[in-house]
Write an enzyme that holds these catalytic residues in place. Structure first.
Site, PDB file in Angstrom:
ATOM      1  CE  LYS A  72      -3.959   2.000   2.424  1.00  0.00           C
ATOM      2  NZ  LYS A  72      -4.849   2.106   3.649  1.00  0.00           N
ATOM      3  CB  SER A 150      -8.130   3.928   2.654  1.00  0.00           C
ATOM      4  OG  SER A 150      -7.336   3.253   3.512  1.00  0.00           O
ATOM      5  CB  SER A 174      -8.884   1.465   5.577  1.00  0.00           C
ATOM      6  OG  SER A 174      -9.264   2.481   5.529  1.00  0.00           O
TER       7      SER A 174
END
Lengths: 474, 95, 491
Positions: A72, A150, A174
Site C-alpha cells: 500500500k 482505503s 480500511s
C-alpha cells in the site's frame, strides 16, 4: 485458473518446481495485462527484475524468498516513491524503509509495486486518490465497481492475482471492508502488534498495518512476518508473536462465539443477514456455543470515530506544508501564502474536509463538546467489548453493510460513505484484531464478507475461527 | 447551523488551507451535516467516564540518552522543494 | 521597600511573571536520538523524526525525564506521578511537525517556589506555577538572503524545561535575581548548562502595570530574552511604554512584543498572528508518562547540595556572613572552588574569611581583567590555598602576596616556587629588622626630633623607609613594634 496460494508457492519454490524468476514473470505479465484496473500508483518492471537478480545471487534461506508482494502506498519505501495517493507528496522519495516493509524485505519478498488507496487512507472506495480510481477486478464490463477502501489497491491486487499477498492499513475498516468487496482475506491485527514506524499517519491512535491474501493460511504466514515489537514506536506492543500458521486449528469445539444484537441494523440487505446466519449455523455444527451478546454503544461508534480520526488527522497532516518535502505551490509571496496555497492545491477534497472538521472539534470552545466527549464514548465502546469477551472467545459479524457498489456512487454525501464502516469501526476504536473472509455472494454474484473479532493479541483465535469457516465454505 | 462563513474561514485559516467561495459553501454544508450527525453522542451519559486517548495498556517506553542518529544534512534536505546553502528555504518572513 | 515607579501623574507598580526556557543538558534530543551539540553546521544534527518525515514517531528520552524531576525537586515543587504530552498545533517555518510536543493539562512538575535574597539581608519567595517538558523549535534565519528565510533544524526537538512563575515579581532587579537564582539551581543540579549566550537559558517576560492595590492590568509578553541585562532593559522600557499609554487615557492591547537589543526598545511582532488557538490534545503517538514514587525517591537521593543549603552550611561551618556565603554559592563553580581551596590544607579552615576574600576579590578581579572564567582559572584551588597558607603563617606579607598571585596567574608557577625564586620570604629575624631600623633612625635625626616633639604621624614615614630597605619583606607587626620601642627609648 485457480489462484496459487502462498503456501503452495513456497512449496513449489522449495522443490524447484518453479524458479523465483518464472514465478515473478508470471505475476509481471498479469500486472501488465491488468493496467486498466489502476491498481498501482507505482510499478516498475525494471525494479522488480532487479530484485529478482539480487535474490538469485543470494543463497541465504529466507521465509518469503521470491514471493511477490504488493505494498500500500502509505508505507514509506526506499526503492520506490511514496505518495499516500496525494499530490502533496509528489516526488517524495523516502530515505528510509518502514518497519513492516523492512521485515518483508528481510524475509526475501519481492515488492511488485505500490498500490493505490484513498488519499492518506481517508475513504471507503479508493476514489479519493490523486491518481484516480482503482477498479474492482470483479466488476462486470460497463459497470465498474469500487474495490472498497482505503486499501482498495492492495485488495484488488490480491483479487486480480497480481501478487501473493499485500500490505494494507486499517484505521476504521480500511483492510476489512475492501477485502470483503474484493472477495479476499484481510486481517487488521490488534493495535500495537505491527509498528507504525514509516507509515504515513492518518489517525495515530487507530492506524494499524495488516495483510491481504488469498486465504486464511496465507494471511497467518504473512502476519507473522510483519508483526513484532519496535522500539521506535512508543505504542508498539512487547508481546511474543506465535507461529499463527503452525498453530492453526480449525477445531472450534467447546468455544463460544458472541453474536452482538446491535449489528442487526435496519436496512441491511437480506443477503448479508443471510450469510451471517449461515456462518452462525456452520459454527454451531462445529460444536461452537452461540452466545447472544450486547455491545450497547455500537450505534455511537461511527460518530465517535468521525470526531477522533479527523482530529488526529488534522494534526498529523500539518507536517505537509511544502517546506521539507513534497509539493510546494508556485504562489508563494509569503510564508502563509505558501502554506495556504500548497495545502489547498496539494490535498484533495475529502482530506481537506477531514482536516477542517478535525480542526473544528479541537478548537477552543468545542474541544470538550466534541473531542473529549468522543474520547469518553470511545471508552464506553472499549468497555462493551471487554465485558462481552468475558462471555465469549470471539465475535462474528458481517464485514460491510453491502457488497461492492458502483464506482461513482455515494460520492456526494460524506455520511453515506462513512456508513460503510459501520461494522468495522467499533473494533478499531477498541483496538481489537479483526479479519474479513469471503463468505457467500449476493444476488449479483458479488462476494460478501464475514468479520471475526478477537480479544487483544488473540490473533490466533481469530485465525482459527476464520480457517474453520473458510474450510467449511469451500 | 454551527458552521457559518466566519467559522469556516477561521478553521480554514487555522488549518492553512485556502478556500475559494464555492469551496467554502460546500464545506459549510458538509461540515454542518457531519456535526448534526455526530450530535447524537449527546444521548450518551458520560458522567465519570475517563476519556480514552490510546488503547494501549502498556507504559510509555523510554530510550537511553544516546545520540546515534547519523543522517547527513544531504539526506534530510534531499526532498526539500527549495534548499540553499544547507538550509531549507522559504519565502522571507518579517517578524 | 518602595517598588513603585513614578509616572507623570501617578505612581505605578509593575507586575511581572517569567516563563523560563531551560535546555536540558542531555546528549540527545527529547524524542529522537540526534545530537544536541551547539554550533554545528546547519541541518547536520537532524533525525528523520526531527524533520517530521512521514511516518516518523517520537520516543521519549529517559534521561530528560529524570532531569525534569530533579529540577522540580530543586524548585521545591510537587512532582506529578502522572503527566501527559500534548500537541500544541501551529504553523511556522521552523516547526517541522506543524505542532510542538509539550505538556498542557498535566505537567510533570507542579507548584513550587524559589527564594531570592536581597543585599539588605531580607528575602522573598517567588512562586512557581509549573515546570513542563517540551520540544524546542528549529531556527529561522531572516537575514541571510534578501528574499528568503532560511531554516536550520539542528535545534528542532531539543528538550526544554519551561519553568513558569506566578506574577510575583515587582521590579526589574527582582526579575534579574529570580532568573539568576533559577540559573544557579539548574547549574548546581547540572540539568542545564545555564549558557544564556548560546540560548540554553532564555525567558519570555509577562509584564503589566497597575496602580498600587488595583487589579492586574492587561499584560504584554516580551519574547525570547537571553540575558539578564536585556530582561531588565526590556522590562523598564515596556513598563514605561505601558504607563505612558495609560496616563494619556489609552488602554493596553494584549500583545506579543519583540525586544530590540540595539535600541533597547520593545515593539509588537509585525507578523501579528490572529488569536492563537493551539488546539492542544494528548499526543496519540505517546502514552501518559508515569513515574513511580520509587523512581522519584531515587532521583531525589541523587541530588547534590543546592545553593541555599550550601549557603547555610558555609555560614555555620566557617562563620561566614550571609553576604559572603551567598556570593560564594551564587555559582556552583565558585562554591566548588572555595571548597577545594579550603580543603587543600587543614590549616586554612581557620582562615575561611581570608580564603573568601582572596577568591572573591583578588582572584575574581584578575579573572575579570583577563576575561577569563573561574572554570579555567590559571590558578588552581590548591595553589591559591598554598598562597593563603604562606600569608597565614607569616611567610609572606599580604601585600607581597598580591604580587605573587599576579605572577602565579601569568606564569602558572606555584606560590612556593615564586616566593623561593624571588626570595620574598618575610623577614622575621628581630636582629635584622632592628639593624634596619637603627639605620633609618641614624639617617633621619631631624625627623626623629619632630616625632619625639609629638608629631606621631611620622611613624608611618619610618615604617615606609624601613620597608623600602627590606624590599617590603619585613614582617609589618614586628617592624612596628621594634620601631616604636627604639624611638621611645630615645625619649
Amino acid at each position: 485458473m485457480p489462484k496459487s496460494s502462498l503456501k503452495q508457492t513456497l512449496k513449489d519454490l522449495e522443490t524447484k518446481k518453479i524458479s523465483i524468476r518464472e514465478l515473478n514473470q508470471d505475476y509481471l505479465k498479469r500486472i501488465k495485462e491488468n493496467e486498466n484496473l489502476n491498481v498501482f500508483i507505482h510499478f516498475s518492471e525494471e525494479n522488480v527484475l532487479k530484485q529478482i537478480d539480487n535474490l538469485e545471487n543470494n543463497n541465504s534461506e529466507k521465509k518469503l524468498k521470491g514471493i511477490p508482494i504488493a505494498i500500500k502506498d502509505l508505507f514509506c519505501t526506499k526503492n520506490m516513491p511514496t505518495t499516500a495517493a496525494s499530490k502533496i507528496l509528489e516526488n517524495f522519495h523516502p530515505t528510509y524503509e518502514s518497519f513492516v516493509t523492512q521485515k518483508l524485505l528481510d524475509e526475501g519478498s519481492i515488492f511488485v509495486g505500490k498500490t493505490n488507496l484513498d488519499e492518506f487512507a481517508m475513504g471507503s472506495a479508493t476514489n479519493t486518490s490523486f491518481f484516480g480510481n482503482t477498479i474492482n477486478p470483479l466488476s462486470k464490463e460497463n459497470e465498474p465497481l469500487a474495490p472498497g477502501g482505503s486499501s482498495g489497491g492492495s485488495a484488488a491486487a490480491v483479487a486480480a492475482d497480481l501478487c501473493l499477498g499485500a500490505t494494507g492499513t486499517d484505521t476504521g475498516g480500511s483492510i476489512r471492508q475492501p477485502a470483503s468487496f474484493c472477495g479476499v482475506v484481510g486481517i487488521k491485527p490488534t493495535y500495537g502488534l505491527c509498528s507504525r514506524w514509516g507509515i504515513a499517519a492518518f489517525a495515530s491512535s487507530l492506524d494499524q498495518a495488516g495483510i491481504f491474501s488469498h486465504n486464511v493460511e496465507d494471511a497467518s504466514i504473512l502476519l507473522k512476518s510483519i508483526a513484532g515489537f519496535d522500539q521506535r514506536d512508543s505504542t508498539s506492543a512487547k508481546v511474543d508473536i506465535p507461529n499463527y500458521f503452525e498453530n492453526l486449528d480449525d477445531d472450534l469445539n467447546g468455544k463460544t462465539v458472541g453474536i452482538p444484537k446491535e449489528y442487526s441494523i435496519d436496512g441491511t440487505p437480506m443477503e448479508i443477514s443471510q450469510i451471517w446466519e449461515d456462518a452462525i449455523k456452520v459454527l454451531e455444527k462445529k460444536g461452537v456455543k452461540i452466545k447472544n451478546i450486547s455491545l450497547p454503544h455500537t450505534k455511537y461508534a461511527l460518530p465517535t470515530y468521525y470526531i477522533i480520526a479527523p482530529a488526529e488527522a488534522s494534526s498529523n497532516l500539518a507536517r505537509y506544508d511544502g517546506v521539507k518535502y513534497g509539493f510546494r505551490s508556485e504562489e508563494i509571496d509569503s510564508l502563509d501564502e505558501m502554506y495556504e496555497n500548497t495545502r489547498a492545491q496539494g490535498f484533495g477534497r475529502e482530506v481537506k474536509r477531514r482536516i477542517l472538521i478535525g480542526t473544528y472539534v479541537l478548537s477552543a470552545g468545542y474541544y470538550d463538546a466534541y473531542y473529549l466527549k468522543a474520547q469518553k464514548v470511545r471508552k464506553l465502546i472499549a468497555d462493551d467489548f471487554n465485558k462481552a469477551f468475558k462471555e465469549c472467545d470471539f465475535i462474528v459479524t458481517p464485514t460491510a453493510p453491502s457488497a461492492a457498489f458502483p464506482l461513482n456512487e455515494k460520492q456526494n454525501d460524506p455520511i453515506k460513505m462513512y456508513l460503510n464502516d459501520v461494522f468495522t469501526v467499533p473494533a478499531s476504536l477498541a483496538g481489537l484484531p479483526g479479519i474479513s473472509i469471503p463468505f457467500g455472494k449476493d444476488k449479483n454474484n458479488l462476494p460478501l464478507g464475514i468479520q471475526i473479532l478477537g480479544k487483544h493479541f488473540d490473533e490466533q483465535q481469530v485465525f482459527n475461527a476464520a480457517v474453520s469457516l473458510e474450510r467449511s465454505y469451500e | 447551523m454551527k458552521i457559518d462563513k466566519n467559522t469556516i474561514n477561521k478553521i480554514a485559516r487555522l488549518s492553512r488551507i485556502k478556500l475559494d467561495g464555492k469551496e467554502s459553501e460546500d464545506y459549510i454544508k458538509d461540515l454542518n451535516s457531519i456535526l448534526d450527525w455526530v450530535e447524537q453522542l449527546n444521548e450518551v451519559n458520560t458522567e465519570n467516564v475517563e476519556p480514552l486517548s490510546n488503547i494501549s495498556s502498556s507504559i510509555l517506553p523510554k530510550r537511553e540518552d544516546v545520540s546515534n542518529d547519523t543522517n547527513s544534512s544531504e539526506e534530510i534536505l534531499e526532498n526539500a522543494p527549495d534548499k540553499l546553502e544547507g538550509f531549507f528555504a522559504v519565502p522571507k518572513v518579517v517578524e | 521597600m518602595n517598588n513603585l515607579i513614578k509616572g507623570e501623574k501617578y505612581d505605578w507598580e509593575m507586575v511581572i511573571g517569567l516563563e523560563i526556557h531551560a535546555q536540558v543538558k542531555s546528549n540527545s534530543k527529547l524524542f529522537s536520538s540526534s545530537s544536541t551539540k551547539f554550533g554545528s553546521s546547519p541541518n547536520s544534527q537532524v533525525s528523520l523524526v526531527d524533520a517530521a518525515m512521514p511516518g516518523m514517531l517520537p520516543v521519549i528520552n529517559k534521561y530528560c525525564v529524570e532531569q525534569a524531576v530533579k529540577t522540580g525537586v530543586g524548585l521545591n515543587a510537587k512532582i506529578n506521578n502522572y503527566s501527559v504530552f500534548d500537541r500544541k498545533n501551529y504553523f511556522y517555518a521552523d516547526l517541522p511537525q506543524g505542532y510542538q510536543i509539550s505538556q498542557y493539562k498535566y505537567p510533570i512538575v507542579g507548584e513550587g517556589k524559589v527564594t531570592i535574597d536581597f543585599k539588605d539581608g531580607t528575602s522573598k519567595d517567588i512562586r512557581i506555577v509549573r515546570l513542563h517538558l517540551e520540544q524546542d523549535a528549529g531556527k529561522s534565519l531572516h537575514d541571510q538572503n534578501p528574499s528568503k528565510t532560511y531554516v536550520d533544524l539542528n535545534r528542532s526537538g531539543v528538550a526544554l524545561m519551561e519553568i513558569v512563575s506566578e506574577p510575583d515579581i515587582r521590579t526589574p532587579d527582582e526579575a534579574g535575581m529570580y532568573i539568576s537564582k533559577i540559573r544557579s539551581i539548574l547549574m548546581y543540579l547540572d540539568t542545564c548548562d545555564g549558557n544564556m549566550q548560546e540560548g540554553s537559558l532564555r525567558a519570555d517576560v509577562n509584564i503589566s502595570v497597575r496602580k498600587p492595590g488595583d487589579e492586574y492590568g492587561t499584560r504584554c509578553e516580551i519574547k525570547n530574552l537571553n540575558s539578564i541585562k536585556f530582561i531588565k532593559q526590556a522590562i523598564n522600557y515596556e513598563a514605561k511604554r505601558q504607563i505612558e499609554i495609560l496616563e494619556s487615557g489609552g488602554s493596553i492591547e494584549q500583545n506579543t512584543m519583540l525586544f530590540n537589543t540595539s535600541t533597547g526598545k520593545t515593539r509588537p511582532m509585525r507578523n501579528k498572528e490572529e488569536a492563537h488557538d493551539y488546539r492542544y490534545f494528548p499526543d496519540p503517538d505517546l502514552l501518559p508518562l508515569e513515574i513511580s514514587k520509587e523512581e522519584i525517591g531515587k532521583i531525589k537521593s541523587s541530588i547534590p547540595e543546592l545553593p541555599d543549603e550550601l549557603k547555610n552550611k558555609f555560614i555555620e561551618t566557617y562563620k561566614l556572613s550571609n553576604y559572603d556565603a551567598s556570593v560564594l554559592t551564587a555559582e556552583k563553580q565558585t562554591s566548588d572552588y572555595f571548597n577545594e581551596t579550603i580543603n587543600s590544607d587543614p590549616e586554612l579552615k581557620n582562615h575561611a574569611k581570608i580564603v573568601v576574600n582572596w577568591i572573591t576579590s583578588e582572584l575574581f578581579s584578575l579573572l575579570n581583567k583577563n576575561n577569563q572564567d573561574l572554570n579555567n582559572s590559571p590558578v588552581s584551588p590548591e595553589n591559591l590555598g598554598q598562597l593563603i597558607k604562606l600569608i597565614s603563617t607569616n611567610e609572606i606579607s599580604g601585600k607581597i602576596a598580591k604580587d605573587v598571585l599576579e605572577d602565579m596567574f601569568s606564569s602558572g608557577k606555584t606560590a612556593r616556587q615564586i616566593v623561593d625564586e624571588k626570595g620574598l620570604q618575610q623577614v622575621t629575624d628581630q636582629g635584622e629588622i632592628a639593624k634596619v631600623i637603627d639605620e633609618v633612625i641614624a639617617e633621619n635625626p631631624k625627623m626623629v626630633e619632630q616625632y619625639l616633639a609629638g608629631k606621631d604621624k611620622l611613624l608611618g614615614f619610618f615604617v615606609g623607609q624601613a620597608m623600602k630597605l627590606t624590599k617590603g619583606k619585613a614582617n609589618p607587626k614586628m617592624l612596628n613594634d621594634i620601631l616604636k620601642q627604639k624611638l621611645n627609648k630615645k625619649n
